[in-house]
Design a protein around this motif. Structure first.
Motif, mmCIF file in Angstrom:
data_model
loop_
_atom_site.group_PDB
_atom_site.id
_atom_site.type_symbol
_atom_site.label_atom_id
_atom_site.label_comp_id
_atom_site.label_asym_id
_atom_site.label_seq_id
_atom_site.Cartn_x
_atom_site.Cartn_y
_atom_site.Cartn_z
ATOM 1 N N GLY A 1 0.667 -1.273 -0.098
ATOM 2 C CA GLY A 1 0.179 -0.069 -0.017
ATOM 3 C C GLY A 1 0.767 1.286 -0.015
ATOM 4 N N ARG A 2 2.044 1.028 -0.229
ATOM 5 C CA ARG A 2 2.875 2.542 -0.424
ATOM 6 C C ARG A 2 3.010 2.993 -1.725
ATOM 7 N N GLN A 3 3.258 4.319 -1.739
ATOM 8 C CA GLN A 3 3.370 4.875 -3.133
ATOM 9 C C GLN A 3 4.700 4.963 -3.474
ATOM 10 N N LEU A 4 4.843 4.143 -4.592
ATOM 11 C CA LEU A 4 6.152 4.271 -5.216
ATOM 12 C C LEU A 4 6.491 5.274 -6.049
ATOM 13 N N THR A 5 7.459 6.165 -5.774
ATOM 14 C CA THR A 5 7.874 7.443 -6.438
ATOM 15 C C THR A 5 9.007 7.087 -7.554
ATOM 16 N N GLY A 6 9.872 6.317 -7.327
ATOM 17 C CA GLY A 6 11.067 6.093 -8.403
ATOM 18 C C GLY A 6 12.037 5.161 -7.923
ATOM 19 N N ILE A 7 12.955 4.428 -8.964
ATOM 20 C CA ILE A 7 14.017 3.727 -8.766
ATOM 21 C C ILE A 7 15.103 4.412 -9.607
ATOM 22 N N ARG A 8 16.331 4.199 -8.778
ATOM 23 C CA ARG A 8 17.791 4.650 -9.482
ATOM 24 C C ARG A 8 18.608 3.652 -9.323
ATOM 25 N N LEU A 9 19.179 3.189 -10.377
ATOM 26 C CA LEU A 9 20.422 2.146 -10.557
ATOM 27 C C LEU A 9 21.610 2.876 -10.861
ATOM 28 N N HIS A 10 22.677 2.617 -10.121
ATOM 29 C CA HIS A 10 23.912 3.155 -10.564
ATOM 30 C C HIS A 10 24.868 2.339 -11.058
ATOM 31 N N SER A 11 26.088 3.083 -11.396
ATOM 32 C CA SER A 11 27.042 2.186 -12.240
ATOM 33 C C SER A 11 27.824 1.319 -11.268
ATOM 34 N N ASP A 12 27.961 1.566 -9.897
ATOM 35 C CA ASP A 12 28.543 0.934 -9.148
ATOM 36 C C ASP A 12 27.854 -0.244 -8.571
ATOM 37 N N THR A 13 26.540 -0.484 -9.280
ATOM 38 C CA THR A 13 25.716 -1.726 -9.062
ATOM 39 C C THR A 13 25.016 -1.547 -7.734
ATOM 40 N N SER A 14 24.831 -0.282 -7.190
ATOM 41 C CA SER A 14 24.152 0.083 -6.021
ATOM 42 C C SER A 14 22.792 0.616 -6.522
ATOM 43 N N GLY A 15 21.693 0.794 -5.640
ATOM 44 C CA GLY A 15 20.472 1.283 -6.368
ATOM 45 C C GLY A 15 19.669 1.612 -4.955
ATOM 46 N N VAL A 16 18.679 2.516 -5.273
ATOM 47 C CA VAL A 16 17.581 3.107 -4.442
ATOM 48 C C VAL A 16 16.167 2.833 -5.032
ATOM 49 N N THR A 17 15.500 2.593 -4.164
ATOM 50 C CA THR A 17 13.942 2.664 -4.405
ATOM 51 C C THR A 17 13.267 3.452 -3.433
ATOM 52 N N VAL A 18 12.689 4.444 -3.786
ATOM 53 C CA VAL A 18 11.824 5.586 -3.112
ATOM 54 C C VAL A 18 10.508 5.332 -3.022
ATOM 55 N N SER A 19 9.679 5.283 -1.922
ATOM 56 C CA SER A 19 8.238 5.108 -1.814
ATOM 57 C C SER A 19 7.928 5.996 -0.572
ATOM 58 N N ARG A 20 6.739 6.153 -0.530
ATOM 59 C CA ARG A 20 6.139 7.175 0.405
ATOM 60 C C ARG A 20 4.897 6.245 1.128
ATOM 61 N N GLY A 21 4.863 6.620 2.449
ATOM 62 C CA GLY A 21 4.024 5.938 3.281
ATOM 63 C C GLY A 21 4.341 6.012 4.944
ATOM 64 N N ARG A 22 3.671 5.392 5.605
ATOM 65 C CA ARG A 22 4.340 5.283 6.779
ATOM 66 C C ARG A 22 5.725 4.822 6.994
ATOM 67 N N PRO A 23 6.574 5.677 7.784
ATOM 68 C CA PRO A 23 7.837 5.306 8.197
ATOM 69 C C PRO A 23 7.885 4.088 8.858
ATOM 70 N N THR A 24 7.145 3.590 9.556
ATOM 71 C CA THR A 24 7.342 2.337 10.175
ATOM 72 C C THR A 24 6.135 1.482 9.920
ATOM 73 N N GLY A 25 6.216 0.306 10.736
ATOM 74 C CA GLY A 25 5.128 -0.467 10.446
ATOM 75 C C GLY A 25 5.547 -1.799 9.649
ATOM 76 N N PRO A 26 4.630 -2.839 9.573
ATOM 77 C CA PRO A 26 4.878 -3.889 8.645
ATOM 78 C C PRO A 26 5.015 -3.749 7.333
#
Length: 251
Positions: free
Chosen positions: A79-104
């Motif tokens: 139920g979170r709101q997905l805002t974006g995904i970033r993939l980097h050349s060092d093979t790291s990545g970040v996925t950003v979503s909005r919603g409650r900062p805690t909880g299941p």
């Protein structure tokens, strides 16, 4: 039966003679099980690709796609709101979503990344056991296309498009034997590749501690030590890998 088009007299004629119904029929067709040596050989090559440094540095990008895709999918399912995904050349990545900062929901979203490659590999094995090789390849293309919509940086776009292009090229232009070998290699790689990033995670936590790693985020969310979450990641992936090997090679 080969995926996509029957062997054409010319490229133009093939393009004109292929319909969506033809493609859909090919996707739903059950392919014959490949010879045993192809399955075993693909497993050996995939394991070497994970263990050896040069191949791992390239293949790690595919693992990152699966990792961030796992975060994204579970974020949406919880139920979170997905805002974006970033993939980097060092093979790291970040996925950003909005919603409650805690909880299941947040906990499951963070947890999903490191177990996603192995779980995807196991699901792929179930499709291969049903002889749905073409369906597996096209499902992979569809998931990559959906993920592409959420990519927010140039390298991420290149990484996802390049991966999708390779899968499409194999599924559309190669013979059934090549498709089968590629599908098994691809799925074996994802299955085996789940363990090494967990080891790299712990090594990085020892050398350069960061509060932003998945394990340390889970530590803040649950109160359990980050190292315990690393162990849990490893146990899940080892268990899934063992089940996959048993299903395809030992049963």
């Amino acid at each position: 039966m080969r995926c996509g088009r029957a062997r054409p007299q010319s490229t133009q004629g093939a393009a004109m003679g292929t319909t969506f119904g033809d493609v859909w029929q090919e996707v739903l067709t059950v392919q014959p099980e490949p010879e045993r040596w192809i399955v075993v050989g693909a497993a050996v090559v995939a394991l070497l690709a994970v263990v050896l440094g040069p191949t791992w540095r390239v293949g790690r990008n595919v693992v990152t796609i699966a990792h961030e895709g796992g975060h994204a999918l579970v974020a949406l399912l919880s139920g979170r709101q997905l805002t974006g995904i970033r993939l980097h050349s060092d093979t790291s990545g970040v996925t950003v979503s909005r919603g409650r900062p805690t909880g299941p929901g947040m906990m499951l979203t963070v947890f999903a990344g490191y177990v996603a490659p192995s779980v995807v590999g196991l699901l792929g094995i179930l499709m291969l056991m049903a002889d749905r090789i073409t369906a597996l390849l096209w499902l992979s293309i569809l998931l990559l296309a959906l993920m592409l919509v959420m990519i927010r940086n140039v390298y991420g776009v290149i990484s996802v498009v390049a991966t999708g292009a390779v899968v499409f090229g194999v599924s559309w232009y190669t013979e059934p034997e090549v498709q089968a070998a590629f599908a098994y290699l691809f799925i074996w790689f994802l299955l085996f590749a789940g363990v090494r990033p967990v080891l790299e995670l712990q090594s990085q936590r020892v050398r350069n501690p960061s509060p932003h790693s998945d394990a340390d985020q889970l530590a803040r969310l649950t109160g359990l030590p980050g190292t315990l979450w690393v162990v849990i990641f490893a146990l899940v992936n080892l268990g899934v890998t063992g089940l996959g090997v048993w299903l395809l090679l030992l049963r």
